[in-house]
Design a protein around this motif. Structure first.
Motif, short mmCIF file in Angstrom:
data_model
loop_
_atom_site.label_atom_id
_atom_site.label_comp_id
_atom_site.label_asym_id
_atom_site.label_seq_id
_atom_site.Cartn_x
_atom_site.Cartn_y
_atom_site.Cartn_z
N GLU A 1 -32.14 -45.39 55.02
CA GLU A 1 -31.19 -44.30 54.75
C GLU A 1 -30.93 -44.14 53.26
OE1 GLU A 1 -27.67 -45.12 56.95
OE2 GLU A 1 -28.41 -44.16 58.80
N HIS A 2 -31.11 -45.21 52.48
CA HIS A 2 -30.89 -45.12 51.04
C HIS A 2 -31.94 -44.21 50.41
CE1 HIS A 2 -28.46 -49.14 50.93
NE2 HIS A 2 -28.12 -48.35 51.93
N SER A 3 -33.18 -44.32 50.87
CA SER A 3 -34.23 -43.41 50.41
C SER A 3 -33.92 -41.98 50.82
CB SER A 3 -35.60 -43.84 50.97
OG SER A 3 -35.98 -45.10 50.47
N ALA A 4 -33.37 -41.82 52.02
CA ALA A 4 -33.03 -40.48 52.51
C ALA A 4 -31.93 -39.84 51.66
CB ALA A 4 -32.58 -40.55 53.97
N VAL A 5 -30.97 -40.65 51.20
CA VAL A 5 -29.92 -40.13 50.32
C VAL A 5 -30.53 -39.63 49.01
CG1 VAL A 5 -27.93 -40.78 48.88
CG2 VAL A 5 -28.02 -41.49 51.28
N ARG B 1 -17.57 -24.97 45.34
CA ARG B 1 -18.07 -24.70 43.99
C ARG B 1 -18.62 -25.97 43.38
NH1 ARG B 1 -16.01 -24.52 38.54
NH2 ARG B 1 -17.13 -22.93 37.33
N SER B 2 -17.87 -27.08 43.53
CA SER B 2 -18.27 -28.35 42.91
C SER B 2 -17.98 -29.51 43.84
CB SER B 2 -17.53 -28.58 41.58
OG SER B 2 -17.64 -27.46 40.74
N ILE B 3 -18.80 -30.54 43.77
CA ILE B 3 -18.61 -31.78 44.51
C ILE B 3 -18.77 -32.94 43.53
CG2 ILE B 3 -19.55 -33.31 46.29
CD1 ILE B 3 -20.43 -30.84 47.83
N PHE B 4 -17.90 -33.93 43.64
CA PHE B 4 -17.95 -35.13 42.80
C PHE B 4 -18.01 -36.35 43.72
CE2 PHE B 4 -15.59 -31.77 40.78
CZ PHE B 4 -15.98 -31.78 39.44
N ILE B 5 -19.04 -37.18 43.58
CA ILE B 5 -19.12 -38.43 44.34
C ILE B 5 -19.50 -39.55 43.39
CG2 ILE B 5 -19.75 -37.28 46.50
CD1 ILE B 5 -22.64 -38.17 46.03
N SER B 6 -19.08 -40.75 43.71
CA SER B 6 -19.44 -41.90 42.88
C SER B 6 -19.44 -43.17 43.72
CB SER B 6 -18.46 -42.06 41.71
OG SER B 6 -17.21 -42.57 42.16
N ASP B 7 -19.87 -44.25 43.12
CA ASP B 7 -19.79 -45.58 43.70
C ASP B 7 -20.40 -45.61 45.11
OD1 ASP B 7 -17.97 -47.21 41.66
OD2 ASP B 7 -17.20 -45.16 41.81
N ASP C 1 -23.25 -52.82 51.89
CA ASP C 1 -21.93 -52.22 52.04
C ASP C 1 -21.97 -50.70 51.93
OD1 ASP C 1 -20.39 -54.65 52.31
OD2 ASP C 1 -20.84 -55.01 50.20
N CYS C 2 -23.04 -50.14 51.41
CA CYS C 2 -23.15 -48.69 51.25
C CYS C 2 -23.09 -47.99 52.61
CB CYS C 2 -24.46 -48.35 50.53
SG CYS C 2 -24.83 -46.59 50.50
N LYS C 3 -22.19 -47.03 52.73
CA LYS C 3 -22.06 -46.26 53.98
C LYS C 3 -22.99 -45.04 53.89
CE LYS C 3 -18.90 -49.10 55.45
NZ LYS C 3 -18.89 -50.01 54.31
N SER C 4 -24.28 -45.31 53.82
CA SER C 4 -25.27 -44.26 53.59
C SER C 4 -25.34 -43.25 54.72
CB SER C 4 -26.65 -44.89 53.36
OG SER C 4 -26.96 -45.82 54.39
N GLY C 5 -25.07 -43.67 55.94
CA GLY C 5 -25.11 -42.74 57.07
C GLY C 5 -24.06 -41.65 56.94
N TYR C 6 -22.83 -42.05 56.60
CA TYR C 6 -21.76 -41.07 56.41
C TYR C 6 -22.09 -40.16 55.22
CZ TYR C 6 -18.83 -44.01 59.46
OH TYR C 6 -18.31 -44.72 60.51
N LEU C 7 -22.59 -40.74 54.13
CA LEU C 7 -22.90 -39.95 52.95
C LEU C 7 -24.02 -38.96 53.23
CD1 LEU C 7 -22.65 -39.19 50.00
CD2 LEU C 7 -24.11 -41.15 49.42
#
Length: 278
Positions: A59-63, A7-13, A20-26
């Motif tokens: 990958e940041h653009s892909a996110v 129903r809902s998803i919350f993500i931050s940071d 350091d961003c784990k963009s692949g996992y995200l």
């Protein structure tokens, strides 16, 4: 893998714009899930880091593209800027690419529980802003994150799962744990004062679900250290999910039960036998 529906998803940071961003996992998480509501609870793009040193992985653009795609496909996406993307707070009340920008939000769960949603930097203790203390803490954080990147590059070569070194460090530093507990109680007290059932935030990169003085405190963690998201199912049950090579639920809260798992256990969850996969 079939699409997981919530129903809902919350993500931050997320801290797009930093190494350091784990963009692949995200990116894998976003492409593997669907929800009616998607809350971006601050520090999605790290404008502070980009001002110091330009960095941007494809990958940041892909996110960002995936977030815009979800908004275009009917997911209600709410963006609440944090302290690292604070200049975007000036867009509050507007819609950008179908993404609604708010300073905070009131989320009503499927079971009727009422949640205040904010990034959470407003709960920093007053003395946390001392420049010398901040500088020392920030330098230590950057060193730990650099070590975490190097360690996990090696682990990938050895075909070993992700290991969140910063969480191990935080869990063994008394001052860090004292700060986290003060922060959690401040957030819970604010929700109680407003007559709400719960508060959902991020900011401190320490995910968890805890009952504090009758208020449900929920922190969705981050995508720099934890790789976690808070999700709500159709019945209103909340779970804190870790998403990397090994995916698992770390904590859960229904209307009458809270089943927390110490977030520090995430450091060993991917190595332990019997971890419940998603």
């Amino acid at each position: 893998m079939s699409t997981l529906r919530f129903r809902s998803i919350f993500i931050s940071d997320v801290h797009l714009g930093t190494p350091d961003c784990k963009s692949g996992y995200l990116l894998d998480f976003l492409r593997s899930t669907h929800s009616e509501f998607l809350y971006l609870v601050g520090d999605i793009i790290d404008l502070e880091a980009l001002a110091r040193r330009p960095y941007w992985h494809p990958e940041h653009s892909a996110v960002l593209g995936e977030l815009l795609r979800k908004a275009g496909d009917g997911t209600r996406v709410i963006f609440i800027p944090g302290n690292h993307d604070a200049p975007l707070r000036g867009l509050a009340g507007q819609s950008v690419g179908g993404i609604v920008v708010r300073l905070d939000a009131l989320h009503v769960g499927a079971d009727g529980r009422r949640y205040r949603v904010s990034h959470g930097d407003e709960y920093d203790p007053e003395d946390y802003g001392k420049r010398w203390l901040y500088s020392v803490g920030e330098a230590a954080r950057r060193f730990i994150c650099w070590t975490n990147r190097a360690l996990n590059r090696l682990r990938r070569r050895l075909r070993l799962p992700y290991l969140p070194l910063p969480i191990i460090a935080k869990s063994h530093i008394g001052k860090a744990l004292e700060y986290i507990r003060r922060y959690e109680h401040s957030a819970a007290a604010r929700a109680a004062a407003e007559g709400l059932d719960s508060h959902i935030c991020g900011h401190i990169h320490y995910g968890g679900i805890r009952m504090i003085d009758g208020v449900l405190y929920c922190n969705d963690g981050d995508w720099v250290e934890h790789c976690t998201a808070l999700v709500e199912d159709a019945a209103g049950v909340l779970e804190l999910l870790h998403w990397s090579e090994h995916r698992t639920a770390l904590a859960q809260a229904s209307a009458d039960t809270v089943l927390p798992s110490p977030v520090a256990a995430l450091a060993f969850a991917s190595l332990a036998r019997g971890v419940r996969p998603l």
